[in-house]
Motif scaffolding. Structure first.
Motif, short mmCIF file in Angstrom:
data_model
loop_
_atom_site.label_atom_id
_atom_site.label_comp_id
_atom_site.label_asym_id
_atom_site.label_seq_id
_atom_site.Cartn_x
_atom_site.Cartn_y
_atom_site.Cartn_z
N GLY A 1 0.96 -1.18 -0.08
CA GLY A 1 -0.04 -0.07 -0.12
C GLY A 1 0.82 1.41 0.12
O GLY A 1 1.86 1.41 -0.34
N MET A 2 0.17 2.29 0.57
CA MET A 2 0.87 3.70 0.76
C MET A 2 1.87 3.74 1.48
O MET A 2 1.64 3.19 2.87
N PRO A 3 3.12 4.45 1.24
CA PRO A 3 4.04 4.59 2.47
C PRO A 3 3.51 5.62 3.39
O PRO A 3 2.93 6.61 3.03
N PHE A 4 4.36 5.50 4.66
CA PHE A 4 4.14 6.60 5.54
C PHE A 4 4.67 7.70 4.90
O PHE A 4 4.32 9.02 5.20
N THR A 5 5.94 7.80 4.31
CA THR A 5 6.52 9.13 4.16
C THR A 5 7.02 8.57 2.59
O THR A 5 7.47 7.58 2.48
N SER A 6 7.19 9.53 1.76
CA SER A 6 7.68 9.45 0.29
C SER A 6 8.04 10.71 -0.13
O SER A 6 8.10 11.98 0.51
N HIS A 7 8.72 10.82 -1.29
CA HIS A 7 9.08 12.10 -2.13
C HIS A 7 8.37 12.42 -3.31
O HIS A 7 8.11 11.33 -4.02
N ILE A 8 7.63 13.47 -3.49
CA ILE A 8 7.24 13.80 -4.69
C ILE A 8 8.13 14.67 -5.46
O ILE A 8 8.61 15.71 -4.82
N PHE A 9 8.27 14.49 -6.81
CA PHE A 9 9.20 15.64 -7.47
C PHE A 9 8.59 16.25 -8.40
O PHE A 9 7.65 15.87 -9.20
N PRO A 10 8.81 17.44 -8.53
CA PRO A 10 8.03 18.35 -9.52
C PRO A 10 8.15 18.13 -10.94
O PRO A 10 9.44 17.40 -11.34
N THR A 11 7.25 18.24 -11.89
CA THR A 11 7.39 17.84 -13.48
C THR A 11 8.11 19.07 -13.90
O THR A 11 8.22 19.17 -15.17
N TYR A 12 8.55 20.23 -13.13
CA TYR A 12 9.09 21.11 -13.87
C TYR A 12 10.31 21.54 -12.88
O TYR A 12 10.35 20.99 -11.91
N ALA A 13 11.36 22.51 -13.42
CA ALA A 13 12.47 22.54 -12.61
C ALA A 13 12.35 24.14 -12.24
O ALA A 13 11.75 24.98 -12.68
N HIS A 14 13.01 24.20 -11.02
CA HIS A 14 13.20 25.64 -10.49
C HIS A 14 14.68 26.07 -10.61
O HIS A 14 15.57 25.25 -10.65
N SER A 15 14.91 27.45 -10.55
CA SER A 15 16.18 27.72 -10.50
C SER A 15 16.34 28.88 -9.27
O SER A 15 15.58 29.76 -9.04
N ASN A 16 17.79 28.78 -8.82
CA ASN A 16 17.77 29.47 -7.67
C ASN A 16 19.32 30.45 -7.90
O ASN A 16 20.17 29.69 -7.91
#
Length: 686
Positions: free
Chosen positions: A162-177
């Motif tokens: 099933g679903m994990p307690f914690t996971s990571h989602i990643f944006p489908t676009y990039a950011h720049s700093n």
């Protein structure tokens, strides 16, 4: 309420979260998300670490995101009602409206499309507010529904977890700093997974909080709704307890498999920052590796290399299993977007894994963005790093060993029977689950409506055909793997020609006052980006010959002030390109031929090669090109590498420092580190 708030606080501590962290909440207005708001608000404002309220009475560092899908006429009014209720709890709200450019999703894909859109909006809003943690209100009943759904689809033990307690989602676009780019992940936490639906109703009622009910949740057209209603009819406490027990056993198994897979990756795989990997079969060969662990290991490696969203399953995985078991490796195989072959020079003891973009008919993926203006940071403080570190401190002793793991060698069709044999579930629960499984399996197999692949693509990434120009100062996310940018200096950078001293070249400013029009792609069109091809290698080989061969004609050049002249084959810019080609060829020889084909190159409007930034080749010292290997899909989909924007490797090519957050078990984080950057010893597992 005290037992619920205490349980919630424990779960937040397990996730490494503290009240001062910036946190977003996904809020629909139902009893699940309203209970999540209540518990989070209390957790933020209670105890010795309580945070203060902002001006206006809102709790500091807390944002509720309400998504108006716009699929029902009353959705806008409901969103406003929910926003008012959540605001009264002291939580700042933001309503985000969905835009459906291709029109309303079809009925059969409505829930899936709405979910994809919802998470896309969550990512966008979190990025705008510099928030790295998102709480979602999934609960134990949701896990039970997902278990039955996946069981009916013949899922294995890893899916049944099933679903994990914690996971990571990643944006489908990039950011720049500023001048650096960051493909920032968001820590997704489900703190209510041990709460039942009944618990959440009690929390709302106990706090006199109203909620809204989505009428589409009662429609039998959707599989989840049918399963939910069927489970509601099985109200026995024994059934609910045993159903959660088998889910827990599956989750423990997944944690163990993840742990073993990461151990294999750490010991037997070298990842290169040019986007390919090398698997050492001599390390794998003597190990008695369970098939399920080997399959997960291969799936993780190939998904990372290919950067495909979906995990590898079915016939492709079986093909890979048969291939990897052969020693020494003699043949090549193409599977799951990757090309596997013996690593050159290894005599079959190692396997090269690289992308096979040249074998697929898909257009090149290219996403374009511009950097944020100076002074506007995307992420001020990397709270996610501290969260995962704190989470690790709570999880040191919770990684299971093989003695407490079940279902490792069990066929998916026999998992229920094995659970009954182990007394995880009783006869009554076994029969009830079996009935639910058969009912949903029959419905699934009897569906006659064909769903086209294109209709399932909701919120897909930008796909651009070959030949898209990259403007100066613009950033390009190329094939989900590399971030590129370029610009043209109007003054020579002395560092750019420092390596040419040994070639008796004049480094005076007057000598370098002209640069080729081919180098800057002319005056009217910016360079284009494509994958490297074999002709590029041949071009570099010809260009590296000095003195320059007769195959290179004269070039028209423009000076910085705009005057024109003809540059012959001995001109400094072409001389620079020749030396640059020699140096690039030395680097390219260390990259296997198949792996070179996934490298990005810049070309001008005449399709002539300008730069291969991954090996530092460029035609002109006025041309500044930057490339960074930044894969969108991380290793296993859940890896956060700390203190670097990309994988750190030592001189042996192994990962130096990093943290792997397991998605298989809610309390598991595997942390490893080397004592020195040149160490070749196996890292210690905490």
């Amino acid at each position: 309420m005290s037992k619920y708030t205490e349980a919630f606080s424990r779960r937040m501590a397990m996730a490494g979260l503290k009240p001062h962290h910036q946190i977003a909440l996904g809020v629909s207005g139902g009893p699940d998300s309203m209970a999540l708001c209540l518990l989070t608000a209390r957790w933020k404002t209670a105890g010795g670490n309580a945070v203060k309220s902002e001006n206006g009475g809102f709790i500091d560092g807390l944002l509720a995101i309400i998504v108006d899908h716009g699929l029902r006429t009353e959705s806008k009014e409901e969103a406003n009602i929910v926003s008012h209720r959540v605001s009264n709890m002291g939580i700042r709200c933001e309503i985000a409206c969905c835009d459906w450019p291709s029109g309303r999703p079809k009925q059969g894909q409505l829930q899936e499309a709405a979910r994809e859109m919802r998470y896309q909006i969550f990512q966008e809003v979190c990025a705008q507010h510099q928030i790295r943690v998102l709480l979602i209100a999934h609960h134990a009943d949701d896990q039970a529904e997902l278990f039955i759904l996946r069981l009916s689809r013949n899922s294995g033990v890893l899916g049944l977890a099933g679903m994990p307690f914690t996971s990571h989602i990643f944006p489908t676009y990039a950011h720049s700093n500023y001048e650096t780019q960051a493909n920032q992940s968001i820590l997704l936490v489900r703190p209510l997974l041990e709460f039942s639906k009944e618990d959440l109703y009690k929390i709302c009622i106990g706090d006199s909080e109203d909620w809204v009910e989505d009428p589409t949740n009662q429609s039998p057209l959707f599989a989840r709704n049918r399963i939910r209603m069927a489970l509601n009819n099985l109200s026995s406490s024994t059934f609910k307890f045993e159903l959660q027990a088998i889910i827990s056993a599956c989750r423990i198994t997944r944690t163990y498999v993840d742990q073993m897979s990461y151990s294999l990756i750490r010991d037997a795989v070298v990842f290169k920052d040019h986007g390919y990997a090398v698997i050492d079969l001599q390390i794998l060969r003597p190990l008695k590796i369970k098939n399920i662990c080997m399959m997960k290991f291969l799936s993780m490696v190939l998904q990372f290399v290919s950067q495909r969203q979906r995990q590898i399953r079915g016939s492709a995985l079986k093909l890979l299993m048969d291939y990897i078991r052969i020693f020494p490796c003699k043949n090549s195989v193409t599977a799951a977007g990757c090309y596997l072959c013996p690593d050159p020079g290894s005599r079959g003891s190692k396997v090269l894994v690289c992308c096979c973009f040249d074998d697929c008919a898909l257009p090149l993926k290219m996403e374009f963005f511009v950097p944020h203006p100076c002074g506007q940071q995307v992420i001020c403080v990397d709270e996610l790093e501290k969260c995962v570190e704190d989470k690790n401190s709570c999880a040191k002793n919770l990684v299971p060993n093989a003695t407490g793991v079940h279902f490792l060698d069990i066929n998916p069709e026999l998992i229920l029977a094995e659970a009954k044999r182990l007394d995880i579930i009783g006869e009554s629960t076994y029969n009830s689950i079996l009935v639910l499984q058969k009912q949903e399996t029959t419905r699934f197999r009897s569906k006659t409506e064909a769903i086209s692949f294109s209709s399932l693509k909701v919120g897909v990434e930008t796909v651009t055909p070959i030949g898209k120009s990259l403007q100066p100062g613009q950033f390009c996310y190329f094939m989900d793997r590399f971030i590129l940018t370029w610009k043209l200096n109007n003054k020579i950078d002395k560092d750019a020609i420092s390596d040419l001293v040994d070639y008796d070249m004049d480094s005076s400013e007057k000598y370098w006052s002209f640069c080729c029009t081919c180098c800057i792609a002319g005056q009217n069109k910016a360079p284009e980006v494509r994958l490297m091809v074999e002709s590029d290698w041949l071009y570099l080989a010809e260009l590296s010959k000095y003195p320059i061969s007769k195959n290179f004609l004269q070039y028209e050049v423009n000076s910085v002030n705009g005057t024109k002249q003809i540059m012959d084959r001995t001109a400094p810019c072409l001389h620079y390109a020749s030396v640059s080609a020699k140096q690039a060829l030395r680097l390219l020889k260390s990259i296997p031929g198949r792996a070179r084909r996934s490298l990005p190159v810049l070309i001008n409007q005449h399709r002539k090669l300008l730069s291969i930034p991954s090996v530092n080749f460029k035609h002109c010292p006025f041309l500044l090109v930057h490339v960074e290997f930044k894969p969108k899909i991380r290793l296993g989909g859940v890896v956060t590498i700390h203190n670097s924007s990309k994988l750190q490797v030592n001189q042996k090519g192994h990962i130096k420092n990093g943290m792997i957050s397991s998605c298989g078990h809610p309390e598991t984080t595997i942390c490893f580190s080397y004592q020195s950057s040149t160490s070749s010893t196996v890292p210690h597992i905490n």
